[in-house]
Design an enzyme around this catalytic site. Structure first.
Site: not given
Length: 534
Positions: A467-468
């Protein structure tokens, strides 16, 4: 149609970057209106939703889902929003709600390394940024001071000032792991926006160990706090406002944002300057939705770069049982990391990586495991205590190089408002595969120093995404190869800026929020200066 709302500056997306950019501009005396597609929900409600959720391992479960502003979900059925084009699923976990996705983060606020801005020059891979570490350093500190960041001074990122927050004291788990891995592996404190003392009207961390998906006492900074601070500074916030089109004039300047409320009534908001601050996926989607006869492939997309070069940290993990009780589960879930593999000449050959050592409670995981193995009764109770006290879980943040084929496009499906859903193609290359092999060797070395048994690597060839998300709105000096300039201004539109992780050309080896926030604060200064001299 309801018209005509207006402000000097219109910000689309009320996550941590959009909110703190809006706050800074409002404090500078500008009228700012911020549009958020999702609802306004109080933290207490989110905490209760999590307590009563049957899906404790799903960090999206406390956050309300609406088909009017849908986000990816995974329980009871996986991902009913994003269309997956393969070959690897991109299991995004972003939130469309006032405050955005940092509601459910672990508050890691790492700075990039100076070399991360020059990987093409130094190692012949990736992209060079159109700015360097020194230009961003004061904005790094500005963001840290707002959010209350503490951590180790040994991250490899130079600092002009000490951290504004002292670190949260190390748990017994962190102390023992650090002692036993030294000197071969150097464990350092994570850089986190988590109170170790009363700060900004919020208490110190008390070790609840569910920082993700929501801190129950608000010791951890998040986008909800940022959005509230924007409102306190005078920003007008409209929630349940799904922007579906940006309107431009004959010269390409943006003149209005059109949004649907949740009753599908259309509204028009005019302004002088517009800032697109939704996440990297939703911002790309809106630009593609806003195509016109003058911009048939979408706004800001004459370069055909909108949505492209989607990057994340393709993650692999390992679990094992240490030869002594180390008692994970007390204190923050992400307290420490191993950072010595983030940089070096090897980056010319394979991906660098940081190793995250999880302090999350292992009780639920080992209980499921033991029940599947046939344990029950008193024997089960004792085995849970023994194994949960010794179980360690670690994972990596491994750099993925920008690849134009990894991208966000418009899907065939439609949401409840009739808007096309995002489609994502995501793959990993040999650079990642080689970095994965190097990571597994380090995992085995760590396990050996801890006298580990029951070592279980994640399945080969399977990657989680951390989720980066970066790259879909990449900044650059060349308008033919990027979406925005070094300040986040769209090359194709003089008054359209972008903020958030999407403008970042590369993903590095650390969580990306701090860098995105530093860039957003820098963009706010640019907008302020231009409006004062207009």
């Amino acid at each position: 149609m309801t018209t005509n709302l207006s402000a000097d500056i219109v910000v689309i997306g009320a996550g941590i970057c959009g909110s703190l950019l809006a706050r800074k501009l409002a404090l500078g005396g500008h009228s700012v209106l911020m549009l958020e597609s999702g609802p306004r929900v109080k933290r207490a409600e989110l905490v209760e939703r999590y307590r009563h959720s049957p899906f404790k391992s799903d960090f999206m479960s406390p956050y309300p889902y609406s088909d009017k502003a849908p986000h990816p979900t995974f329980t009871p059925e996986p991902n009913r929003y994003i269309e997956q084009a393969g070959p690897h699923p991109f299991a995004a976990q972003y939130i469309r709600m006032l405050g955005g996705t940092s509601w459910h983060w672990a508050a890691q606020m790492w700075r990039y390394l100076p070399s991360d801005f020059r990987t093409r020059t130094l190692y012949g891979v990736g992209k060079d940024w159109p700015l360097g570490y020194d230009e961003l350093e004061p904005y790094y500190y500005e963001a840290e001071a707002i959010t209350g960041v503490g951590g180790s001074m040994e991250t490899g990122s130079p600092r002009a000032k000490p951290y504004p927050m002292e670190r949260v004291p190390a748990s017994w788990f962190q102390q023992r792991i650090t002692e036993r891995l030294a000197p071969q592996f150097k464990v350092i404190d994570d850089s986190t926006a988590r109170n170790s003392r009363s700060f900004d009207g919020r208490p110190a961390c008390c070790g609840n160990n569910n920082c993700m998906p929501v801190c129950p006492i608000d010791a951890q900074y998040h986008g909800g706090i940022a959005a509230a601070s924007a409102e306190q500074a005078g920003v007008q916030v409209i929630t349940e406002a799904v922007v579906y089109r940006l309107e431009h004039d004959a010269r390409g300047a943006i003149v209005a944002a059109h949004y649907y409320d949740w009753n599908k009534v259309s509204h028009r908001v005019s302004g002088k300057t517009f800032v697109l601050a939704a996440n990297a996926i939703e911002s790309s989607r809106l630009l593609l939705l806003s195509s016109s006869s003058a911009f048939p492939t979408g706004l800001a997309n004459r370069s055909d770069q909108v949505g492209r070069n989607l990057c994340d940290h393709p993650a692999i993990g390992v679990t094992f049982d240490v030869d002594e009780p180390v008692w994970p589960g007390r204190g923050p879930v992400s307290p420490c990391s191993i950072g010595q593999f983030r940089d070096g000449d090897f980056r010319a050959d394979h991906a660098p990586f940081r190793i995250d050592i999880s302090n999350a409670s292992q009780v639920a995981a080992v209980t499921r495991e033991l029940i599947q193995d046939g344990y029950y009764g008193v024997k089960l109770e004792g085995a849970i205590r023994d194994r949960a006290a010794r179980r360690v879980s670690i994972k990596n943040a491994l750099e993925q190089l920008p690849d134009p084929d990894n991208r966000v496009t418009l899907g065939d499906g439609k949401d409840a408002l009739g808007l096309p859903v995002p489609r994502i193609y995501w793959n990993v290359d040999d650079y990642v595969i080689k970095g994965t092999a190097a990571t597994r060797r380090r995992y085995d070395g760590i396990a050996a120093r801890l006298g580990a048994t029951n070592v279980k690597h994640s399945k080969p060839g399977v990657f989680g995404n951390r989720q980066h998300i970066t790259g879909t709105l990449s900044m650059g000096s060349d308008p033919a190869a990027s979406v925005t300039d070094p300040y986040g201004r769209a090359h194709d539109h003089p008054n359209l800026y972008m903020a958030g992780t999407g403008v970042m050309p590369t993903v590095g080896t650390c969580n990306v929020t701090l860098t995105a926030l530093a860039l957003a604060l820098r963009t706010a200064d640019r907008i302020d200066a231009e409006m004062r001299h207009a």
